[in-house]
Design a protein around this motif. Sequence first.
Motif, mmCIF file in Angstrom:
data_model
loop_
_atom_site.group_PDB
_atom_site.id
_atom_site.type_symbol
_atom_site.label_atom_id
_atom_site.label_comp_id
_atom_site.label_asym_id
_atom_site.label_seq_id
_atom_site.Cartn_x
_atom_site.Cartn_y
_atom_site.Cartn_z
ATOM 1 N N PRO A 55 77.808 107.436 76.406
ATOM 2 C CA PRO A 55 77.697 108.813 75.908
ATOM 3 C C PRO A 55 77.362 108.831 74.424
ATOM 4 O O PRO A 55 77.947 108.096 73.626
ATOM 5 C CB PRO A 55 79.096 109.379 76.178
ATOM 6 N N GLU A 82 77.928 113.641 74.359
ATOM 7 C CA GLU A 82 79.194 112.908 74.249
ATOM 8 C C GLU A 82 80.095 113.135 75.461
ATOM 9 O O GLU A 82 80.935 112.295 75.780
ATOM 10 C CB GLU A 82 79.933 113.324 72.971
ATOM 11 N N ASP A 83 79.928 114.267 76.136
ATOM 12 C CA ASP A 83 80.775 114.560 77.292
ATOM 13 C C ASP A 83 80.121 114.151 78.605
ATOM 14 O O ASP A 83 80.569 114.551 79.680
ATOM 15 C CB ASP A 83 81.135 116.045 77.332
ATOM 16 N N PRO A 85 79.334 112.381 81.917
ATOM 17 C CA PRO A 85 80.270 111.631 82.770
ATOM 18 C C PRO A 85 79.871 110.164 82.918
ATOM 19 O O PRO A 85 78.691 109.826 83.020
ATOM 20 C CB PRO A 85 80.203 112.368 84.108
#
Length: 610
Positions: A55, A82-83, A85
Motif C-alpha cells: 500500500p 494506503e488503505d 487491501p
Amino acid sequence: MTRTPSTDEWGIDATWLDALDEEHQVAEATIERLREVIGTPPADLEDRAPIVARPGDVLEVDEAEVTLEDGSSRHVDGELPEDFPLGYHWLQAPGGPRRRLIVSPGRCWLPDERAWGWAVQLYATRSRGSWGIGDLADLRAVREMAAGQGAGFVLINPLHAVAPTPQQEASPYLPATRRFRNPVYLRVEEVPGADAVDLDAEAGHALGDGELIDRDAIWARKREVLRRVFDAAGRDDPAFPEWWWYQGQKLQDWATWCALADEHGPDWHTWPEELRDPRSGAVGDFVAGHERDVAFHAWLQWALHLQLERATEGMTVIQDLPIGVAGGGADAWTWQDVLAQGASVGAPPDAFNSQGQDWGSPPLVPWQLRAADYEPFVESIRATMAGAGGLRIDHVMGLFRLWWVPAGQSAADGAYVRYPAEDLLDIVALESSRAHAVVVGEDLGTVEEGVREAMAEHGILSYRLLWFEEESPAAWPETAMAAITTHDLPTVAGLWTGADLEEQRERGTGTDEELEGGRTSLLEKLPGLRRNAKPETAVKRAHELLAQAPSLLLSATLDDAVGERRRPNMPGTTDRPNWSLPLPVLVEDLPAHPLLQTVARTLAEGVKES
C-alpha cells in the motif's frame, strides 16, 4: 569491498565468492548448459508477470481496474492507496494483459513477547502409545508438557509427505510435496472411524521395540490398518467430502499422484508416457477407474488435518519448509513446467566439503515461477504455515540465489542462479501476516551480503547457533531465534564426551586433523567447565549461555535436554541410519527427566529476566 557478480538475463552469475571472499569463475560450459535448462524468458514477460507491491507504492501502470479477492473492484491510478487491501488480486489496465497483483504489508507478523521453546524431531519422539514412530498425538503431549513449563513454541522437523510406496524416504528434507503431510505421523487409534475395525494395536506398539525407526515396516502396518478403517467407516463422515471439496484441485492432484505412484512407482518420469501429464485424458480415465484409491489418499490428509489441529491447539508450532522436493514426486509432476529438468540444487565447495553438495531437488526456474504467478511458492508457504503459527525456512538464502548443478556434473561444477528475492520475501510477509505466523530464516553457512539486512527489513528472524557464532550469546541480535545446535550438528553431550568425534571417524567424514580441529573449536564455545565435568554439566552450561541471548526466541533441542550423544543426521554419510534414531526417553517420561527440567528452568528464567 562488495563485489557484485555479473548476472545474465537467465539469472546466472558468472562468478561467485567463497567463504574466504575469494572469487571463482564459472565455466562457460556450465553457463551454456544452465541456459538450456532454464530456457529463454519470453520477450513480454515483464508485461504479464505479477506485480508485487505494498500500500502506498507507485505502480508501473497509470490506471487500471483491480478485481479484489472478495470479488469487488477498485480503480487505481498511478499508486496504491494506503488503505488498499492486502491479498491476491487481479489488475487489468486498458489494452494490457490481466495480471496478478499481490499486495503485501512488507513485514512478517512478530509476537509481542520473547519466548523459549523445544526443537523436536517428531519421528524420534516416541511414546508407549505410538506405533514405532513419533506421531501427532506425541506432538500433542510434547505441546502440553511445554505449555506446563512456560514454553511459548515448539519447532518441529518437516512433516511433508513422501511417496506412499513400500520403500519410505527417511529424510524429512526430500519430500514428494511441500503442500501435504505424511500420514505415517497419524495416531491410528484417533482417526475417524477407527473404532469400527480391529486395529490390533499391540502389533503396532511392538514396532517401537527396535533400536531404530523402521519406516518401511511402520508404514506398511499403518497403511494396511488405515485402509481398513477407511473402507469400513472412515469415508462415511460427511465432514470429509466437504473438506476435500474445499481443498480444490491441489488435493485432487496429490491424491491422484499417490494412487498412480501405488501402481507405477514413486517417480513420475518412469510412468507410461500418457500418465506423465496431470491434465491428460489418460489420467482422468485412471481417476475414474480408481475413485476409492484416490479418495483414500485424500482422506488421509483430512485425518492429518484434524490431528494437527489438536496437536497444535493453543501454542505456536513452527514448521520447517525444505528447500525443495523430490524430482519424481507430486509437486514435480504437477509443476513440471516450472521446475528445472536437468539440474538440481546444492552448494558450492567450501571448507567443510571440497567437492560441494548436490541435494537432489530440482530447482524452480525463476522466470517460469513468475509466469506461474508465483503460485507454486505461495501454496508451499501457505500449506506449511497452515494452522500452527510459525514457519522456519530451510536455507533461506535460496530465496535470493541457489546453487544449480547440471545433471551428470559434479556439485563443484555448478553456478548460482538468481531469484526475485524482494517479491518472494513480500509473499512470505503476506502469508505470515494473514496466519499470524512468526517466520525464521535458516541463514547458516555462507550468507551473501545483504541477505540478513533484507530479512530484518521484512521481519524474518535470523537463526543464530552457539556452535557457529564468534560472539557470545549476550551479543546476538534481538531479531533472531537463538539455539545451540541443529539436526546436522553435534549435540552437547556428543561433543563433550567425544562420542560424536568417534562416530565421525568411524564414518570417514574427515581426516583426524580436521575432526579434532573441529571439535576443539566447538569446545571453546563452552568456557568455564572442568575437563572432567559430566556431560549433564556441559548441557547445563550451554543452556546458561543460551539464556543470555536477547533474541526474541530461544530454542533447545529435546536431544540435548535428555543427554543424547548422537545427532539426528550426519551430512556426508550414506551408511548411517540418519533420521532414524529414536529419542532415548519416551514422551511420557520427558516431564520428569531431571536434565530436561533443568534446561526448561534455565531458559524460562532467561526469558523472564529480560
